[in-house]
Structure formats: C-alpha cells, structure tokens
Design a protein around this motif. Sequence first.
Motif, PDB file in Angstrom:
ATOM      1  N   LYS A  34      75.979 -44.073  83.126  1.00  0.00           N
ATOM      2  CA  LYS A  34      76.712 -43.543  84.280  1.00  0.00           C
ATOM      3  C   LYS A  34      77.017 -42.072  84.034  1.00  0.00           C
ATOM      4  O   LYS A  34      77.230 -41.650  82.899  1.00  0.00           O
ATOM      5  CB  LYS A  34      78.033 -44.295  84.493  1.00  0.00           C
ATOM      6  CG  LYS A  34      77.900 -45.805  84.614  1.00  0.00           C
ATOM      7  CD  LYS A  34      77.205 -46.206  85.880  1.00  0.00           C
ATOM      8  CE  LYS A  34      77.103 -47.723  85.948  1.00  0.00           C
ATOM      9  NZ  LYS A  34      75.982 -48.198  86.677  1.00  0.00           N
ATOM     10  N   PHE A  35      77.056 -41.309  85.106  1.00  0.00           N
ATOM     11  CA  PHE A  35      77.369 -39.887  85.043  1.00  0.00           C
ATOM     12  C   PHE A  35      78.578 -39.596  85.916  1.00  0.00           C
ATOM     13  O   PHE A  35      78.779 -40.245  86.936  1.00  0.00           O
ATOM     14  CB  PHE A  35      76.185 -39.049  85.546  1.00  0.00           C
ATOM     15  CG  PHE A  35      74.966 -39.153  84.692  1.00  0.00           C
ATOM     16  CD1 PHE A  35      74.788 -38.281  83.632  1.00  0.00           C
ATOM     17  CD2 PHE A  35      74.005 -40.115  84.940  1.00  0.00           C
ATOM     18  CE1 PHE A  35      73.663 -38.369  82.836  1.00  0.00           C
ATOM     19  CE2 PHE A  35      72.878 -40.206  84.149  1.00  0.00           C
ATOM     20  CZ  PHE A  35      72.704 -39.333  83.092  1.00  0.00           C
ATOM     21  N   GLY A  36      79.367 -38.619  85.510  1.00  0.00           N
ATOM     22  CA  GLY A  36      80.496 -38.179  86.319  1.00  0.00           C
ATOM     23  C   GLY A  36      81.522 -37.463  85.462  1.00  0.00           C
ATOM     24  O   GLY A  36      81.336 -37.293  84.258  1.00  0.00           O
ATOM     25  N   ASP A  76      75.276 -52.458  73.520  1.00  0.00           N
ATOM     26  CA  ASP A  76      75.662 -53.834  73.256  1.00  0.00           C
ATOM     27  C   ASP A  76      76.951 -53.923  72.452  1.00  0.00           C
ATOM     28  O   ASP A  76      77.699 -54.883  72.566  1.00  0.00           O
ATOM     29  CB  ASP A  76      74.546 -54.568  72.494  1.00  0.00           C
ATOM     30  CG  ASP A  76      73.331 -54.830  73.370  1.00  0.00           C
ATOM     31  OD1 ASP A  76      73.477 -54.862  74.611  1.00  0.00           O
ATOM     32  OD2 ASP A  76      72.227 -55.000  72.811  1.00  0.00           O
ATOM     33  N   ASP A  77      77.230 -52.894  71.634  1.00  0.00           N
ATOM     34  CA  ASP A  77      78.394 -52.941  70.750  1.00  0.00           C
ATOM     35  C   ASP A  77      79.480 -51.935  71.141  1.00  0.00           C
ATOM     36  O   ASP A  77      80.316 -51.580  70.333  1.00  0.00           O
ATOM     37  CB  ASP A  77      77.960 -52.710  69.300  1.00  0.00           C
ATOM     38  CG  ASP A  77      77.265 -51.373  69.098  1.00  0.00           C
ATOM     39  OD1 ASP A  77      76.936 -50.708  70.092  1.00  0.00           O
ATOM     40  OD2 ASP A  77      77.045 -51.008  67.928  1.00  0.00           O
ATOM     41  N   GLY A  78      79.487 -51.483  72.378  1.00  0.00           N
ATOM     42  CA  GLY A  78      80.508 -50.550  72.835  1.00  0.00           C
ATOM     43  C   GLY A  78      79.907 -49.511  73.747  1.00  0.00           C
ATOM     44  O   GLY A  78      78.839 -49.718  74.316  1.00  0.00           O
ATOM     45  N   PHE A  79      80.589 -48.388  73.885  1.00  0.00           N
ATOM     46  CA  PHE A  79      80.053 -47.334  74.731  1.00  0.00           C
ATOM     47  C   PHE A  79      80.347 -45.972  74.129  1.00  0.00           C
ATOM     48  O   PHE A  79      81.222 -45.813  73.291  1.00  0.00           O
ATOM     49  CB  PHE A  79      80.587 -47.418  76.166  1.00  0.00           C
ATOM     50  CG  PHE A  79      82.056 -47.180  76.300  1.00  0.00           C
ATOM     51  CD1 PHE A  79      82.547 -45.909  76.585  1.00  0.00           C
ATOM     52  CD2 PHE A  79      82.955 -48.214  76.153  1.00  0.00           C
ATOM     53  CE1 PHE A  79      83.902 -45.681  76.707  1.00  0.00           C
ATOM     54  CE2 PHE A  79      84.313 -47.996  76.270  1.00  0.00           C
ATOM     55  CZ  PHE A  79      84.788 -46.729  76.551  1.00  0.00           C
ATOM     56  N   VAL A  80      79.561 -44.998  74.568  1.00  0.00           N
ATOM     57  CA  VAL A  80      79.669 -43.623  74.097  1.00  0.00           C
ATOM     58  C   VAL A  80      79.853 -42.745  75.321  1.00  0.00           C
ATOM     59  O   VAL A  80      79.163 -42.929  76.323  1.00  0.00           O
ATOM     60  CB  VAL A  80      78.380 -43.202  73.350  1.00  0.00           C
ATOM     61  CG1 VAL A  80      78.431 -41.744  72.943  1.00  0.00           C
ATOM     62  CG2 VAL A  80      78.127 -44.096  72.153  1.00  0.00           C
ATOM     63  N   VAL A  81      80.799 -41.807  75.245  1.00  0.00           N
ATOM     64  CA  VAL A  81      80.967 -40.819  76.307  1.00  0.00           C
ATOM     65  C   VAL A  81      80.755 -39.448  75.684  1.00  0.00           C
ATOM     66  O   VAL A  81      81.378 -39.119  74.677  1.00  0.00           O
ATOM     67  CB  VAL A  81      82.364 -40.908  76.961  1.00  0.00           C
ATOM     68  CG1 VAL A  81      82.538 -39.812  77.999  1.00  0.00           C
ATOM     69  CG2 VAL A  81      82.576 -42.277  77.577  1.00  0.00           C
ATOM     70  N   LYS A  82      79.844 -38.689  76.274  1.00  0.00           N
ATOM     71  CA  LYS A  82      79.533 -37.341  75.769  1.00  0.00           C
ATOM     72  C   LYS A  82      79.675 -36.351  76.910  1.00  0.00           C
ATOM     73  O   LYS A  82      79.272 -36.621  78.041  1.00  0.00           O
ATOM     74  CB  LYS A  82      78.095 -37.270  75.251  1.00  0.00           C
ATOM     75  CG  LYS A  82      77.828 -38.085  74.018  1.00  0.00           C
ATOM     76  CD  LYS A  82      78.102 -37.271  72.815  1.00  0.00           C
ATOM     77  CE  LYS A  82      77.508 -37.900  71.571  1.00  0.00           C
ATOM     78  NZ  LYS A  82      77.532 -37.006  70.460  1.00  0.00           N
ATOM     79  N   SER A  83      80.216 -35.199  76.603  1.00  0.00           N
ATOM     80  CA  SER A  83      80.328 -34.115  77.576  1.00  0.00           C
ATOM     81  C   SER A  83      78.974 -33.446  77.736  1.00  0.00           C
ATOM     82  O   SER A  83      78.436 -32.881  76.789  1.00  0.00           O
ATOM     83  CB  SER A  83      81.361 -33.086  77.120  1.00  0.00           C
ATOM     84  OG  SER A  83      81.252 -31.919  77.906  1.00  0.00           O
ATOM     85  N   LEU A  84      78.427 -33.501  78.938  1.00  0.00           N
ATOM     86  CA  LEU A  84      77.170 -32.811  79.196  1.00  0.00           C
ATOM     87  C   LEU A  84      77.394 -31.312  79.320  1.00  0.00           C
ATOM     88  O   LEU A  84      76.503 -30.523  79.017  1.00  0.00           O
ATOM     89  CB  LEU A  84      76.502 -33.370  80.449  1.00  0.00           C
ATOM     90  CG  LEU A  84      76.009 -34.816  80.303  1.00  0.00           C
ATOM     91  CD1 LEU A  84      75.440 -35.309  81.618  1.00  0.00           C
ATOM     92  CD2 LEU A  84      74.981 -34.948  79.206  1.00  0.00           C
ATOM     93  N   ASP A  85      78.586 -30.906  79.735  1.00  0.00           N
ATOM     94  CA  ASP A  85      78.911 -29.478  79.786  1.00  0.00           C
ATOM     95  C   ASP A  85      78.851 -28.870  78.386  1.00  0.00           C
ATOM     96  O   ASP A  85      78.228 -27.833  78.164  1.00  0.00           O
ATOM     97  CB  ASP A  85      80.309 -29.251  80.378  1.00  0.00           C
ATOM     98  CG  ASP A  85      80.396 -29.625  81.848  1.00  0.00           C
ATOM     99  OD1 ASP A  85      79.354 -29.649  82.538  1.00  0.00           O
ATOM    100  OD2 ASP A  85      81.526 -29.900  82.315  1.00  0.00           O
ATOM    101  N   LEU A 144      74.459 -42.298  68.938  1.00  0.00           N
ATOM    102  CA  LEU A 144      73.504 -41.502  69.687  1.00  0.00           C
ATOM    103  C   LEU A 144      73.784 -40.043  69.387  1.00  0.00           C
ATOM    104  O   LEU A 144      74.916 -39.598  69.489  1.00  0.00           O
ATOM    105  CB  LEU A 144      73.665 -41.749  71.186  1.00  0.00           C
ATOM    106  CG  LEU A 144      73.372 -43.168  71.667  1.00  0.00           C
ATOM    107  CD1 LEU A 144      73.851 -43.349  73.084  1.00  0.00           C
ATOM    108  CD2 LEU A 144      71.890 -43.448  71.578  1.00  0.00           C
ATOM    109  N   ASP A 145      72.755 -39.301  69.032  1.00  0.00           N
ATOM    110  CA  ASP A 145      72.981 -37.881  68.757  1.00  0.00           C
ATOM    111  C   ASP A 145      72.693 -37.055  70.004  1.00  0.00           C
ATOM    112  O   ASP A 145      72.327 -37.577  71.059  1.00  0.00           O
ATOM    113  CB  ASP A 145      72.197 -37.416  67.535  1.00  0.00           C
ATOM    114  CG  ASP A 145      70.693 -37.422  67.731  1.00  0.00           C
ATOM    115  OD1 ASP A 145      70.217 -37.573  68.874  1.00  0.00           O
ATOM    116  OD2 ASP A 145      69.979 -37.254  66.730  1.00  0.00           O
ATOM    117  N   ASP A 146      72.852 -35.744  69.861  1.00  0.00           N
ATOM    118  CA  ASP A 146      72.694 -34.852  71.004  1.00  0.00           C
ATOM    119  C   ASP A 146      71.281 -34.891  71.584  1.00  0.00           C
ATOM    120  O   ASP A 146      71.106 -34.739  72.794  1.00  0.00           O
ATOM    121  CB  ASP A 146      73.050 -33.414  70.610  1.00  0.00           C
ATOM    122  CG  ASP A 146      74.545 -33.225  70.403  1.00  0.00           C
ATOM    123  OD1 ASP A 146      75.336 -34.107  70.799  1.00  0.00           O
ATOM    124  OD2 ASP A 146      74.921 -32.178  69.839  1.00  0.00           O
TER     125      ASP A 146
END
Length: 125
Positions: A78-80, A106-115, A4-6
């Motif tokens: 999810k957000f936090g 389905d194949d994992g997860f991505v965590v991105k800093s919204l800040d 997933l890109d920005d």
Amino acid sequence: MSLLDDLDVAILSFVSDFPNSTITSCAKELYNPQDTEALQKKDTMLRHRYKTLVSEELLIKSAEERKSKYKINADRIKFGNAKDLGTTKIIPDYIKNDFCIAIFMDDGFVVKSLDKLEQKWNSSN
C-alpha cells in the motif's frame, strides 16, 4: 525475508509506477548504465532481487512474448502518507507526514518513507 533494504523498496516503487515492466527497464531507470556491459551487470544483479520478491509474493510475474513482466501484489503493498496507512501508533514522528510504502509480509509489515528513500537514492547516484 522480513528485512527489506532500500533496493528492494526502490524495485517495488518502480514496478508500482510502471506496471508490466521488465527487469531491464528497472535497471535502466535505477542505474542509468552508460553501456551494454554495465546494463547487463545491473540486470543480472536485479534478477536475484526480483526472484526473491516474487517468492515472497510481493511481485507478480507474468510471461508475455518471451519477456517476464512484473506488477506489484496490491494485497501486500500500500502507498500513502504514513498517517493514512492506519499504522501511526508505531510510525516515528519524523516520517508521519511522508509519502510511504507499507509492505505486508507473512511475519509483520514494514513501512518506509519514499520521500527519504528518493533523497538518499538521488544523492548516491
């Protein structure tokens, strides 16, 4: 679609803030187009992104009065603070205190800093 890109993250964040929004409202908010032609170009580009996000079950589409409206799939997004998302063992230290989005695929997860995304987005627009 495990990458997933920005822009994808910006769309998900926008839809989270404005549930039941349209693609056009997102184009206006993200790009602040100066005229109708510029708005149509951004709207068209975003339609492809939205279609993919719906097919990946990250967005939920509903049709009301001939307009498609969107909301996030809260089971997959999810957000936090990164440290509160239960994933701190793999989160780099430089974002552990940032407000983040966790996107479960389905194949994992991505965590991105919204800040960090907001800083980058604001400097490029």
